[in-house]
Design a protein around this motif. Structure first.
Motif, PDB file in Angstrom:
ATOM      1  N   ASP A   9       0.679  -1.126  -0.110  1.00 41.56           N
ATOM      2  CA  ASP A   9       0.067   0.107  -0.077  1.00 41.56           C
ATOM      3  C   ASP A   9       0.851   1.240   0.100  1.00 41.56           C
ATOM      4  OD1 ASP A   9      -2.392  -1.337  -0.083  1.00 41.56           O
ATOM      5  OD2 ASP A   9      -2.483  -1.278   1.976  1.00 41.56           O
ATOM      6  N   TYR A  10       1.753   1.304   0.984  1.00 38.44           N
ATOM      7  CA  TYR A  10       2.732   2.409   0.872  1.00 38.44           C
ATOM      8  C   TYR A  10       3.720   2.483  -0.238  1.00 38.44           C
ATOM      9  CZ  TYR A  10       5.997   5.906   2.764  1.00 38.44           C
ATOM     10  OH  TYR A  10       6.618   7.252   2.756  1.00 38.44           O
ATOM     11  N   ILE A  11       3.877   1.394  -0.871  1.00 35.10           N
ATOM     12  CA  ILE A  11       4.901   1.540  -2.318  1.00 35.10           C
ATOM     13  C   ILE A  11       3.848   2.348  -3.394  1.00 35.10           C
ATOM     14  CG2 ILE A  11       5.844  -0.156  -3.953  1.00 35.10           C
ATOM     15  CD1 ILE A  11       6.639  -1.830  -1.705  1.00 35.10           C
ATOM     16  N   GLU A  12       2.908   1.695  -3.376  1.00 32.65           N
ATOM     17  CA  GLU A  12       1.960   2.096  -4.383  1.00 32.65           C
ATOM     18  C   GLU A  12       1.503   3.680  -4.318  1.00 32.65           C
ATOM     19  OE1 GLU A  12      -1.947   0.381  -6.676  1.00 32.65           O
ATOM     20  OE2 GLU A  12      -2.076  -0.178  -4.612  1.00 32.65           O
ATOM     21  N   GLN A  13       1.171   4.028  -3.067  1.00 35.00           N
ATOM     22  CA  GLN A  13       1.031   5.498  -2.726  1.00 35.00           C
ATOM     23  C   GLN A  13       2.042   6.316  -3.017  1.00 35.00           C
ATOM     24  OE1 GLN A  13      -0.194   5.531   1.302  1.00 35.00           O
ATOM     25  NE2 GLN A  13      -2.285   5.112   0.733  1.00 35.00           N
ATOM     26  N   SER A  14       3.402   5.911  -2.557  1.00 37.14           N
ATOM     27  CA  SER A  14       4.549   6.581  -2.955  1.00 37.14           C
ATOM     28  C   SER A  14       5.004   6.807  -4.353  1.00 37.14           C
ATOM     29  CB  SER A  14       5.605   6.119  -2.135  1.00 37.14           C
ATOM     30  OG  SER A  14       6.902   7.021  -2.258  1.00 37.14           O
ATOM     31  N   ALA A  15       4.783   5.738  -5.063  1.00 36.65           N
ATOM     32  CA  ALA A  15       5.204   5.781  -6.282  1.00 36.65           C
ATOM     33  C   ALA A  15       4.096   6.383  -7.274  1.00 36.65           C
ATOM     34  CB  ALA A  15       5.144   4.046  -7.003  1.00 36.65           C
ATOM     35  N   SER A  16       2.934   6.486  -6.809  1.00 32.65           N
ATOM     36  CA  SER A  16       1.944   7.229  -7.657  1.00 32.65           C
ATOM     37  C   SER A  16       2.275   8.733  -7.434  1.00 32.65           C
ATOM     38  CB  SER A  16       0.460   6.871  -7.028  1.00 32.65           C
ATOM     39  OG  SER A  16       0.178   5.655  -7.480  1.00 32.65           O
ATOM     40  N   CYS A  17       2.645   8.983  -6.116  1.00 27.24           N
ATOM     41  CA  CYS A  17       2.821  10.374  -5.727  1.00 27.24           C
ATOM     42  C   CYS A  17       3.989  10.938  -6.470  1.00 27.24           C
ATOM     43  CB  CYS A  17       2.928  10.546  -4.164  1.00 27.24           C
ATOM     44  SG  CYS A  17       3.370  12.182  -3.652  1.00 27.24           S
ATOM     45  N   ARG A  18       4.943  10.099  -6.671  1.00 23.21           N
ATOM     46  CA  ARG A  18       6.066  10.472  -7.165  1.00 23.21           C
ATOM     47  C   ARG A  18       5.971  10.793  -8.797  1.00 23.21           C
ATOM     48  NH1 ARG A  18       9.138  12.709  -3.165  1.00 23.21           N
ATOM     49  NH2 ARG A  18       9.646  11.043  -1.483  1.00 23.21           N
ATOM     50  N   ALA A  19       5.187   9.780  -9.359  1.00 23.35           N
ATOM     51  CA  ALA A  19       5.088   9.831 -10.730  1.00 23.35           C
ATOM     52  C   ALA A  19       4.184  11.277 -10.960  1.00 23.35           C
ATOM     53  CB  ALA A  19       4.103   8.502 -11.108  1.00 23.35           C
ATOM     54  N   MET A  20       3.041  11.544 -10.059  1.00 22.06           N
ATOM     55  CA  MET A  20       2.459  12.681 -10.574  1.00 22.06           C
ATOM     56  C   MET A  20       3.352  14.091 -10.494  1.00 22.06           C
ATOM     57  SD  MET A  20      -0.349  12.159 -11.774  1.00 22.06           S
ATOM     58  CE  MET A  20      -1.115  14.069 -11.354  1.00 22.06           C
ATOM     59  N   GLU A  21       4.402  13.905  -9.406  1.00 25.20           N
ATOM     60  CA  GLU A  21       5.165  15.077  -9.463  1.00 25.20           C
ATOM     61  C   GLU A  21       6.070  15.338 -10.757  1.00 25.20           C
ATOM     62  OE1 GLU A  21       7.454  14.184  -5.967  1.00 25.20           O
ATOM     63  OE2 GLU A  21       5.780  14.713  -4.429  1.00 25.20           O
ATOM     64  N   ILE A  22       6.389  14.080 -11.201  1.00 27.88           N
ATOM     65  CA  ILE A  22       7.174  14.102 -12.315  1.00 27.88           C
ATOM     66  C   ILE A  22       6.547  14.677 -13.219  1.00 27.88           C
ATOM     67  CG2 ILE A  22       8.490  12.725 -14.035  1.00 27.88           C
ATOM     68  CD1 ILE A  22       9.094  10.813 -11.802  1.00 27.88           C
ATOM     69  N   ALA A  23       5.009  14.236 -13.513  1.00 30.23           N
ATOM     70  CA  ALA A  23       4.244  14.651 -14.631  1.00 30.23           C
ATOM     71  C   ALA A  23       4.079  16.230 -14.299  1.00 30.23           C
ATOM     72  CB  ALA A  23       2.899  14.027 -14.446  1.00 30.23           C
ATOM     73  N   GLU A  24       3.632  16.797 -13.294  1.00 29.78           N
ATOM     74  CA  GLU A  24       3.657  18.110 -13.163  1.00 29.78           C
ATOM     75  C   GLU A  24       4.777  18.990 -13.493  1.00 29.78           C
ATOM     76  OE1 GLU A  24       2.335  18.658  -9.088  1.00 29.78           O
ATOM     77  OE2 GLU A  24       0.400  17.546  -9.539  1.00 29.78           O
ATOM     78  N   ILE A  25       5.911  18.644 -13.106  1.00 28.66           N
ATOM     79  CA  ILE A  25       7.183  19.249 -13.333  1.00 28.66           C
ATOM     80  C   ILE A  25       7.542  19.159 -14.957  1.00 28.66           C
ATOM     81  CG2 ILE A  25       9.721  19.148 -13.359  1.00 28.66           C
ATOM     82  CD1 ILE A  25       9.356  18.077 -10.523  1.00 28.66           C
ATOM     83  N   THR A  26       7.172  18.006 -15.609  1.00 27.34           N
ATOM     84  CA  THR A  26       7.431  18.001 -17.047  1.00 27.34           C
ATOM     85  C   THR A  26       6.151  18.367 -17.944  1.00 27.34           C
ATOM     86  OG1 THR A  26       6.968  15.563 -17.091  1.00 27.34           O
ATOM     87  CG2 THR A  26       9.080  16.239 -16.563  1.00 27.34           C
ATOM     88  N   CYS A  27       5.017  18.357 -17.242  1.00 30.67           N
ATOM     89  CA  CYS A  27       3.792  18.434 -18.127  1.00 30.67           C
ATOM     90  C   CYS A  27       3.487  17.402 -19.158  1.00 30.67           C
ATOM     91  CB  CYS A  27       3.655  19.920 -19.124  1.00 30.67           C
ATOM     92  SG  CYS A  27       3.994  21.343 -17.768  1.00 30.67           S
ATOM     93  N   ARG A  28       4.132  16.139 -18.558  1.00 35.52           N
ATOM     94  CA  ARG A  28       3.910  14.894 -19.697  1.00 35.52           C
ATOM     95  C   ARG A  28       2.847  14.188 -18.671  1.00 35.52           C
ATOM     96  NH1 ARG A  28       9.607  12.830 -21.642  1.00 35.52           N
ATOM     97  NH2 ARG A  28       8.367  11.395 -22.369  1.00 35.52           N
ATOM     98  N   PHE A  29       1.622  14.501 -18.628  1.00 32.27           N
ATOM     99  CA  PHE A  29       0.496  13.913 -18.019  1.00 32.27           C
ATOM    100  C   PHE A  29       0.166  12.450 -18.491  1.00 32.27           C
ATOM    101  CE2 PHE A  29       0.146  18.366 -16.405  1.00 32.27           C
ATOM    102  CZ  PHE A  29       0.271  18.193 -15.028  1.00 32.27           C
ATOM    103  N   GLY A  30       0.454  12.442 -19.879  1.00 32.66           N
ATOM    104  CA  GLY A  30       0.143  11.001 -20.298  1.00 32.66           C
ATOM    105  C   GLY A  30       1.073   9.923 -20.002  1.00 32.66           C
ATOM    106  N   ASP A  31       2.150  10.234 -19.340  1.00 30.90           N
ATOM    107  CA  ASP A  31       3.224   9.336 -19.012  1.00 30.90           C
ATOM    108  C   ASP A  31       3.408   8.763 -17.721  1.00 30.90           C
ATOM    109  OD1 ASP A  31       4.094   9.354 -21.969  1.00 30.90           O
ATOM    110  OD2 ASP A  31       5.627  11.148 -21.569  1.00 30.90           O
ATOM    111  N   VAL A  32       2.348   9.347 -16.892  1.00 28.83           N
ATOM    112  CA  VAL A  32       2.177   8.994 -15.376  1.00 28.83           C
ATOM    113  C   VAL A  32       2.321   7.553 -15.068  1.00 28.83           C
ATOM    114  CG1 VAL A  32       0.744   9.086 -13.384  1.00 28.83           C
ATOM    115  CG2 VAL A  32       1.019  11.096 -14.742  1.00 28.83           C
ATOM    116  N   ASP A  33       1.577   6.515 -15.885  1.00 29.79           N
ATOM    117  CA  ASP A  33       1.760   5.221 -15.839  1.00 29.79           C
ATOM    118  C   ASP A  33       3.262   4.811 -15.795  1.00 29.79           C
ATOM    119  OD1 ASP A  33      -0.791   4.983 -14.949  1.00 29.79           O
ATOM    120  OD2 ASP A  33      -1.571   4.721 -17.127  1.00 29.79           O
TER     121      ASP A  33
END
Length: 90
Positions: A9-33
């Motif tokens: 559960d923590y791994i999934e939350q942490s990875a999802s949060c970091r992936a969204m942070e990357i998408a926000e910084i790079t404006c590549r929301f299609g690449d979140v997965d």
């Protein structure tokens, strides 16, 4: 494998949060997965380094996902102007 079962559960939350942070910084929301999967792979490679005597699993996961985020952002910055040569014409 117990490491992943006990902390999924923590791994999934942490990875999802970091992936969204990357998408926000790079404006590549299609690449979140894709970012999330890269973070999972980074964590799978680093999981054998976890030592329960040195700290909590949540701390290890948080630090590892933060490192993965930094590495992904560095790679994206480094290759932002790179030409795509393997493209197939449609």
């Amino acid at each position: 494998m117990d490491f992943f079962k006990n902390n999924w559960d923590y791994i999934e939350q942490s990875a999802s949060c970091r992936a969204m942070e990357i998408a926000e910084i790079t404006c590549r929301f299609g690449d979140v997965d894709d970012f999330r999967q890269e973070i999972y792979l980074w964590l799978v490679r680093r999981a054998p380094d976890y030592n329960a005597e040195r700290g909590a699993a949540t701390t290890f996961i948080a630090m590892t996902t933060a490192t993965a985020k930094k590495r992904i952002l560095r790679r994206l910055r480094r290759f932002k102007n790179r030409m795509i040569r393997d493209a197939v014409s449609i």
